[in-house]
Design a protein around this motif. Structure first.
Motif, PDB file in Angstrom:
ATOM      1  N   ALA A 201       0.749  -1.194   0.042  1.00 33.20           N
ATOM      2  CA  ALA A 201      -0.244  -0.092  -0.069  1.00 33.20           C
ATOM      3  C   ALA A 201       0.754   1.192   0.054  1.00 33.20           C
ATOM      4  N   ALA A 202       0.475   2.367  -0.548  1.00 28.88           N
ATOM      5  CA  ALA A 202       0.920   3.624  -0.360  1.00 28.88           C
ATOM      6  C   ALA A 202       0.379   4.577   0.467  1.00 28.88           C
ATOM      7  N   VAL A 203       0.722   5.342   1.261  1.00 28.07           N
ATOM      8  CA  VAL A 203       0.531   6.284   2.235  1.00 28.07           C
ATOM      9  C   VAL A 203       0.705   7.897   1.700  1.00 28.07           C
ATOM     10  N   VAL A 204       0.069   8.819   1.556  1.00 32.29           N
ATOM     11  CA  VAL A 204       0.167  10.076   1.379  1.00 32.29           C
ATOM     12  C   VAL A 204      -0.213  10.858   2.551  1.00 32.29           C
ATOM     13  N   ALA A 205       0.694  11.612   3.188  1.00 30.93           N
ATOM     14  CA  ALA A 205       0.495  12.427   4.286  1.00 30.93           C
ATOM     15  C   ALA A 205       0.595  13.981   4.111  1.00 30.93           C
ATOM     16  N   ARG A 206      -0.190  14.702   4.560  1.00 30.64           N
ATOM     17  CA  ARG A 206       0.116  16.233   4.212  1.00 30.64           C
ATOM     18  C   ARG A 206       0.088  16.618   2.810  1.00 30.64           C
ATOM     19  N   ALA A 207      -0.721  16.037   2.031  1.00 31.93           N
ATOM     20  CA  ALA A 207      -0.953  16.309   0.455  1.00 31.93           C
ATOM     21  C   ALA A 207      -1.272  17.921   0.321  1.00 31.93           C
ATOM     22  N   GLY A 208      -0.279  18.367  -0.416  1.00 35.62           N
ATOM     23  CA  GLY A 208      -0.410  19.902  -0.812  1.00 35.62           C
ATOM     24  C   GLY A 208       0.727  20.820   0.090  1.00 35.62           C
ATOM     25  N   SER A 209       1.356  19.981   0.925  1.00 35.72           N
ATOM     26  CA  SER A 209       2.401  20.758   1.736  1.00 35.72           C
ATOM     27  C   SER A 209       3.700  20.596   0.709  1.00 35.72           C
ATOM     28  N   ILE A 210       4.836  21.570   1.105  1.00 35.96           N
ATOM     29  CA  ILE A 210       5.886  21.697   0.295  1.00 35.96           C
ATOM     30  C   ILE A 210       6.436  20.228   0.393  1.00 35.96           C
ATOM     31  N   LYS A 211       6.649  19.527   1.585  1.00 35.66           N
ATOM     32  CA  LYS A 211       7.134  18.360   1.635  1.00 35.66           C
ATOM     33  C   LYS A 211       5.985  17.224   2.347  1.00 35.66           C
ATOM     34  N   PRO A 212       5.440  16.851   1.390  1.00 29.48           N
ATOM     35  CA  PRO A 212       4.205  15.868   1.750  1.00 29.48           C
ATOM     36  C   PRO A 212       5.090  14.495   2.218  1.00 29.48           C
ATOM     37  N   GLY A 213       4.465  13.736   2.798  1.00 31.87           N
ATOM     38  CA  GLY A 213       4.987  12.350   3.232  1.00 31.87           C
ATOM     39  C   GLY A 213       4.542  11.144   2.295  1.00 31.87           C
ATOM     40  N   LEU A 214       5.337  10.545   1.658  1.00 35.67           N
ATOM     41  CA  LEU A 214       5.029   9.546   0.766  1.00 35.67           C
ATOM     42  C   LEU A 214       5.559   8.231   1.236  1.00 35.67           C
ATOM     43  N   TYR A 215       4.822   7.276   1.510  1.00 32.62           N
ATOM     44  CA  TYR A 215       5.551   6.146   1.905  1.00 32.62           C
ATOM     45  C   TYR A 215       4.820   4.790   1.305  1.00 32.62           C
ATOM     46  N   TYR A 216       5.671   3.516   0.941  1.00 34.22           N
ATOM     47  CA  TYR A 216       5.408   2.641   0.315  1.00 34.22           C
ATOM     48  C   TYR A 216       5.868   1.411   1.010  1.00 34.22           C
ATOM     49  N   GLY A 217       4.922   0.360   1.251  1.00 34.49           N
ATOM     50  CA  GLY A 217       5.335  -1.006   1.940  1.00 34.49           C
ATOM     51  C   GLY A 217       4.348  -2.000   1.906  1.00 34.49           C
ATOM     52  N   LYS A 218       4.650  -2.922   2.714  1.00 35.02           N
ATOM     53  CA  LYS A 218       3.604  -3.929   3.113  1.00 35.02           C
ATOM     54  C   LYS A 218       2.775  -3.460   4.183  1.00 35.02           C
ATOM     55  N   ILE A 219       1.625  -3.758   4.076  1.00 38.42           N
ATOM     56  CA  ILE A 219       0.676  -3.244   4.926  1.00 38.42           C
ATOM     57  C   ILE A 219       1.080  -3.689   6.375  1.00 38.42           C
ATOM     58  N   LYS A 220       1.386  -4.864   6.721  1.00 39.73           N
ATOM     59  CA  LYS A 220       1.961  -5.152   7.954  1.00 39.73           C
ATOM     60  C   LYS A 220       3.153  -4.405   8.545  1.00 39.73           C
ATOM     61  N   ASP A 221       4.025  -3.721   7.575  1.00 38.04           N
ATOM     62  CA  ASP A 221       5.159  -2.876   7.955  1.00 38.04           C
ATOM     63  C   ASP A 221       4.561  -1.375   8.093  1.00 38.04           C
ATOM     64  N   LEU A 222       3.559  -0.891   7.215  1.00 38.17           N
ATOM     65  CA  LEU A 222       3.192   0.322   7.309  1.00 38.17           C
ATOM     66  C   LEU A 222       2.194   0.680   8.496  1.00 38.17           C
ATOM     67  N   ILE A 223       1.808  -0.435   9.026  1.00 32.85           N
ATOM     68  CA  ILE A 223       0.335  -0.339  10.128  1.00 32.85           C
ATOM     69  C   ILE A 223       0.831   0.317  11.424  1.00 32.85           C
ATOM     70  N   ASN A 224       2.195  -0.071  11.852  1.00 32.81           N
ATOM     71  CA  ASN A 224       2.784   0.755  12.821  1.00 32.81           C
ATOM     72  C   ASN A 224       3.332   1.844  12.839  1.00 32.81           C
ATOM     73  N   TYR A 225       3.775   2.478  11.579  1.00 30.36           N
ATOM     74  CA  TYR A 225       4.724   3.572  11.165  1.00 30.36           C
ATOM     75  C   TYR A 225       3.983   4.679  11.790  1.00 30.36           C
ATOM     76  N   ASP A 226       5.102   5.726  11.959  1.00 35.92           N
ATOM     77  CA  ASP A 226       4.443   7.063  12.297  1.00 35.92           C
ATOM     78  C   ASP A 226       4.534   8.030  11.194  1.00 35.92           C
ATOM     79  N   PHE A 227       3.286   8.415  10.605  1.00 35.81           N
ATOM     80  CA  PHE A 227       3.306   9.173   9.163  1.00 35.81           C
ATOM     81  C   PHE A 227       3.062  10.585   9.531  1.00 35.81           C
ATOM     82  N   GLY A 228       3.287  10.861  10.960  1.00 37.91           N
ATOM     83  CA  GLY A 228       3.117  12.328  11.183  1.00 37.91           C
ATOM     84  C   GLY A 228       1.927  12.927  11.274  1.00 37.91           C
ATOM     85  N   THR A 229       1.754  14.117  11.247  1.00 40.46           N
ATOM     86  CA  THR A 229       0.684  14.808  11.416  1.00 40.46           C
ATOM     87  C   THR A 229      -0.439  14.541  10.240  1.00 40.46           C
ATOM     88  N   PRO A 230      -1.951  14.696  10.529  1.00 40.43           N
ATOM     89  CA  PRO A 230      -2.796  14.266   9.439  1.00 40.43           C
ATOM     90  C   PRO A 230      -2.757  15.658   8.548  1.00 40.43           C
TER      91      PRO A 230
END
Lengths: 255, 255
Positions: A201-230
């Motif tokens: 799965a891919a996760v996009v955090a803070r879309a529209g900001s200058i440094k949005p967070g883009l994360y990619y990996g297996k759901i089991k690894d993403l599920i406990n990751y800290d993606f920062g603020t919504p």
């Protein structure tokens, strides 16, 4: 006249010049932030940018007192501001339609929206199938729609954008972790092998900001990751073109 | 640093404040208008708005001399402007990925895009399935992809956005009339009863402008209608919610 304008995705600098032009001209500005919110700014900064005071309406005001807003637009120029593009939420479409029924001129001013902003992932926009929303599970309300949408899209090789629940009035924004957890819970119930901890799965955090967070990996690894603020959103990719794989490799933080 | 920014859809007032902020800071601004174009403005007006000269690159320059642009961004701050959202075209994704491969900081600034702007129709964005592009038929090149996409989407009740061919270098922009005609021609060949003259379609003209054209009717009635100046796009609606029917009735010009 009723001007429905979007504020974009993240902060007060996402506003377009067209929105500023109209803000100057109108008699009064309203805004709502319960369907979506700009997390990178404040009401004060938005008012300073538009150089006019803004009256913020809550859910009740927008949904049950729409008539007042529309009545006011009969002989005044009223601006109604929302995060993202102004015609994404059903409520806003309804306001535009009701105003037009009464013969009021409606001007819609587009703005960056999550529907196009996900282009920052390098995943091809035209390959996204139907979009879905993951809502906070309630004891008697846990819709399985996202599961069916992902299933249908995957069959055709399409990507799925999963928007995550926003309860702005309660300052509650679903994180990607909660969203992925909800998807796995539906899988447990349905057991049709649509997604699992091994699914990418891919996760996009803070879309529209200058440094949005883009994360990619297996759901089991993403599920406990800290993606920062919504705000966050989740993408379940379908069939990947090699250029999309390259984008996932070089634009994303791989987890 | 490479700043990839969008100019929005129609004229120079669609630019966001964030793009203006970065335009002030960068050393040089490039733009391309062959993947998409702003029909409501001129190069001069865009340059006046950004208060900096802009070097326009043609297709060859962008596709075969990308390296020069990226090399320049190693020690300078370069802005690359495109119509719509900057990461919709594959070419632009490729530029961002190549720059990141070389360790260059890439900043992406979102802008209004046709993918979200079609919200002005009142058709619910989340109900759009995969997007398709209708290209100018050539003697040896007349892809039937749009037909298959519409067919798959309709099976699931989803709407289909059909983007129409842009050959900006030849000042050739496919009209909705030509697009609908191409779809009927594919039906003639395939004969699978996906669309016919009796099928309802929606046409959006000049999205992003203050008065975009919204038209709804049977293809046989739309096909000879004058939708005015480009750009146009066509939507084949899937299953309609009653609120969407209301929007088609009150926001559109019914033909």
């Amino acid at each position: 006249m009723l001007v429905m304008a979007g504020l974009g995705l993240y902060d007060e600098r996402d506003v377009t010049l067209k929105t500023l032009d109209f803000a100057k001209k109108v008699d009064k500005i309203y805004a709502e932030f319960y369907t979506a919110i700009l997390t990178g700014t404040s009401m004060e900064k938005i008012e300073n940018t538009l150089q006019k005071p803004i009256t913020v309406l809550d859910r009740e005001k927008v949904e049950y007192e729409t008539n007042k807003l529309i009545e006011e637009a009969v002989d005044k120029d009223i601006m109604f501001l929302t995060a993202g593009d102004p015609m994404v939420a059903t409520t806003h479409v309804d306001i535009a339609v009701e105003a037009r029924k009464k013969g009021i001129e409606v001007v819609i001013i587009n703005a960056p929206s999550i529907y196009s902003a996900i282009g920052i992932t390098g995943l091809q926009l035209y390959k996204f199938g139907k979009t879905t929303s993951v809502v906070f599970p309630e004891p008697n309300y846990f819709p399985e729609t996202p599961y069916d949408v992902i299933k249908d899209n995957l069959k055709l090789g399409y990507h799925t954008l999963c928007l995550l629940d926003i309860q702005a009035d309660k300052e509650r924004f679903m994180t990607a972790n909660e969203g992925l957890d909800a998807l796995l819970k539906i899988e447990e119930k349905r057991n049709e092998n649509v997604i699992s901890g091994e699914t990418y799965a891919a996760v996009v955090a803070r879309a529209g900001s200058i440094k949005p967070g883009l994360y990619y990996g297996k759901i089991k690894d993403l599920i406990n990751y800290d993606f920062g603020t919504p705000l966050h959103c989740v993408i379940i990719p379908g069939k990947l073109h090699f250029m999309e794989e390259d984008a996932l490799k070089y634009l994303f933080e791989n987890i």
